[in-house]
Design a protein around this motif. Structure first.
Motif, PDB file in Angstrom:
ATOM      1  N   ASP A 292       0.832  -1.206   0.000  1.00  0.00           N
ATOM      2  CA  ASP A 292       0.000   0.000   0.000  1.00  0.00           C
ATOM      3  C   ASP A 292       0.867   1.257   0.000  1.00  0.00           C
ATOM      4  N   ALA A 293       1.906   1.253   0.832  1.00  0.00           N
ATOM      5  CA  ALA A 293       2.793   2.411   0.907  1.00  0.00           C
ATOM      6  C   ALA A 293       3.552   2.615  -0.394  1.00  0.00           C
ATOM      7  N   LEU A 294       3.972   1.509  -1.010  1.00  0.00           N
ATOM      8  CA  LEU A 294       4.693   1.589  -2.279  1.00  0.00           C
ATOM      9  C   LEU A 294       3.788   2.160  -3.369  1.00  0.00           C
ATOM     10  N   GLU A 295       2.559   1.687  -3.430  1.00  0.00           N
ATOM     11  CA  GLU A 295       1.610   2.224  -4.406  1.00  0.00           C
ATOM     12  C   GLU A 295       1.435   3.730  -4.226  1.00  0.00           C
ATOM     13  N   SER A 296       1.247   4.139  -2.987  1.00  0.00           N
ATOM     14  CA  SER A 296       1.057   5.564  -2.707  1.00  0.00           C
ATOM     15  C   SER A 296       2.260   6.382  -3.146  1.00  0.00           C
ATOM     16  N   ALA A 297       3.459   5.857  -2.883  1.00  0.00           N
ATOM     17  CA  ALA A 297       4.675   6.581  -3.256  1.00  0.00           C
ATOM     18  C   ALA A 297       4.836   6.664  -4.768  1.00  0.00           C
ATOM     19  N   ILE A 298       4.539   5.574  -5.461  1.00  0.00           N
ATOM     20  CA  ILE A 298       4.660   5.554  -6.923  1.00  0.00           C
ATOM     21  C   ILE A 298       3.693   6.555  -7.559  1.00  0.00           C
ATOM     22  N   LEU A 299       2.447   6.556  -7.109  1.00  0.00           N
ATOM     23  CA  LEU A 299       1.470   7.484  -7.677  1.00  0.00           C
ATOM     24  C   LEU A 299       1.778   8.919  -7.274  1.00  0.00           C
ATOM     25  N   GLY A 300       2.340   9.096  -6.068  1.00  0.00           N
ATOM     26  CA  GLY A 300       2.780  10.424  -5.666  1.00  0.00           C
ATOM     27  C   GLY A 300       3.865  10.957  -6.578  1.00  0.00           C
ATOM     28  N   ALA A 301       4.789  10.061  -6.997  1.00  0.00           N
ATOM     29  CA  ALA A 301       5.849  10.461  -7.919  1.00  0.00           C
ATOM     30  C   ALA A 301       5.280  10.848  -9.273  1.00  0.00           C
ATOM     31  N   ALA A 302       4.209  10.172  -9.701  1.00  0.00           N
ATOM     32  CA  ALA A 302       3.581  10.511 -10.979  1.00  0.00           C
ATOM     33  C   ALA A 302       2.950  11.901 -10.929  1.00  0.00           C
ATOM     34  N   HIS A 303       2.249  12.192  -9.850  1.00  0.00           N
ATOM     35  CA  HIS A 303       1.633  13.512  -9.712  1.00  0.00           C
ATOM     36  C   HIS A 303       2.700  14.607  -9.576  1.00  0.00           C
ATOM     37  N   ALA A 304       3.781  14.300  -8.883  1.00  0.00           N
ATOM     38  CA  ALA A 304       4.855  15.284  -8.737  1.00  0.00           C
ATOM     39  C   ALA A 304       5.510  15.588 -10.082  1.00  0.00           C
ATOM     40  N   ALA A 305       5.715  14.556 -10.905  1.00  0.00           N
ATOM     41  CA  ALA A 305       6.309  14.764 -12.229  1.00  0.00           C
ATOM     42  C   ALA A 305       5.390  15.615 -13.099  1.00  0.00           C
ATOM     43  N   ALA A 306       4.098  15.360 -12.998  1.00  0.00           N
ATOM     44  CA  ALA A 306       3.151  16.153 -13.780  1.00  0.00           C
ATOM     45  C   ALA A 306       3.168  17.612 -13.337  1.00  0.00           C
TER      46      ALA A 306
END
Length: 408
Positions: A292-306
């Motif tokens: 769950d934490a890994l998923e959150s971090a990965i999607l957080g990185a996607a939003h940050a890149a955008a």
């Protein structure tokens, strides 16, 4: 001490590997294609010629059976492959399971359980993924058939080739009370056993995974006339996300993995700034909380890149399975069996999905790994030395005998 006949097993393994063989030494047997159906016919023919009972259920699972008065101990894996895959993945487990039955039959060993060597349908996910094992376990859902990963048309065509019906798949469910366990021999598909000098892997669990399709939406423009500081480059956002995802897993999630497996830019021209980018990303972990934490971090990185590149990102979940712990008693039985054979063991999780994760939901399940040379898998270069294959088959045999001795 009963042992499999190494030469006879090798002859069967080589005969099977010739079905769908590729020039590079691998096999191409996508689920329910012609080569896969031919391999399954070979399996039933080989079992019948040896005097074993055979069965094909409503999910197309193929079985060789050594009947007894008692519940069934399942042994097996799958005969389908990824496109242009290796000859050991899945097939070794099916051939070894068949040879466990042949040894028990030849030794006239009386067991309190029925032994069944089973080849599950569509483990690799050409159509759905774990189709046969989930059908048998009763966990297959109508939703999985409505939106299969290989496409709806491909699923229906495959079922028709195999003489199966979509409705009938759900009739393959077995009553858990009729089963006493499931054991699966498989190549590791990674380098850990080889690096550790271990001959047998005692699998502790199977990782869970989350897959997503990311759509970065920027603004297309002329590649020569648009200044660098005026761009909303979707390709740049996708690239920075890819690097960021790798760095955060290495830094913050040791033992976990994340993969960007596909990136596509539109319109895809030398002289046009990408206006959009589609990214396929997957992450895997053994612990549910960590996943769950890994998923959150990965999607957080996607939003940050955008945000960094002044554009939007849409996230669409496309795959999900939970981590699966394998049965402690079965794991102990595998460890004892390997020790009795004088083999060095290593406890480790599986980073790949297997039919055992479906069976573990309804019956005590375990897996035995043997080394993969160089850690290579899903490739024609996939190779496991034959001595290691035999070690795995004998560990499967001794584990099955010990576990069968418990009866019901």
């Amino acid at each position: 001490m009963l042992r499999v006949d190494a030469e006879r097993m090798r002859a069967d393994f080589d005969a099977l590997a010739a079905i769908g063989a590729t020039p590079g030494g691998g096999v191409d047997r996508p689920s329910l294609g012609d080569a896969h159906l031919a391999a399954r016919a070979w399996f039933l023919g080989r079992a019948a010629a040896a005097g074993l009972a055979t069965r094909v259920d409503d999910a197309g699972n193929h079985s060789a059976i050594l009947p007894a008065d008692g519940p069934t101990l399942l042994l097996g894996s799958h005969l389908d492959s990824v496109p242009n895959g290796g000859r050991y993945d899945g097939a070794l487990g099916v051939v070894a399971a068949l040879h466990v039955l042949l040894v028990v039959q030849a030794g006239d060993v009386s067991l309190p359980v029925t032994l069944e060597a089973i080849d599950f349908t569509d483990e690799e996910g050409t159509l759905v993924g774990l189709l046969g094992s989930e059908a048998l376990a009763g966990t297959l859902t109508p939703e999985a058939l409505r939106t299969p990963r290989g496409g709806r048309d491909a699923l229906l065509a495959g079922l028709e080739r195999a003489g199966l019906s979509e409705e009938g798949l759900f009739s393959a469910r077995r009553d858990p009370a009729s089963l006493t366990g499931y054991l699966e021999l498989h190549i590791e598909q990674g380098p850990r056993l080889e690096r550790a000098g271990a001959q047998i892997g005692v699998v502790t669990g199977i990782v869970g995974a989350r897959s997503f399709s990311l759509f970065f939406r920027g603004l297309a423009g002329h590649a020569g006339t648009t200044p660098m500081d005026a761009r909303r480059d979707a390709g740049l956002a996708a690239a920075s996300f890819t690097v960021a995802a790798n760095e955060l897993v290495v830094r913050d999630f040791p033992g976990c993995v994340a993969t960007v497996g596909d990136v596509r830019f539109e319109p895809g021209a030398f002289n046009v700034i990408p206006g959009s980018a589609r990214v396929a990303v997957e992450c895997r972990a053994l612990d549910p909380t960590e996943l769950d934490a890994l998923e959150s971090a990965i999607l957080g990185a996607a939003h940050a890149a955008a945000a960094t590149h002044a554009l939007d990102v849409e996230v669409t979940p496309v795959g999900h399975w939970e981590p699966t712990a394998l049965d402690a008693d079965v794991r102990a039985a595998v460890g004892r069996a390997a020790a009795e054979l004088g083999l060095r063991t290593l406890e480790l999780p599986s980073g790949a999905g297997h039919d055992a994760q479906a069976l573990a939901a309804v019956v005590p399940s375990g897996m035995i790994f043997v080394p993969s040379e160089g850690g290579v898998s899903h490739d024609p270069r996939e190779h496991t030395p034959w001595d290691d294959c035999v070690n795995g088959a004998n560990t499967l045999l001794r584990t099955a005998l010990a576990y069968a001795g418990r009866g019901a």
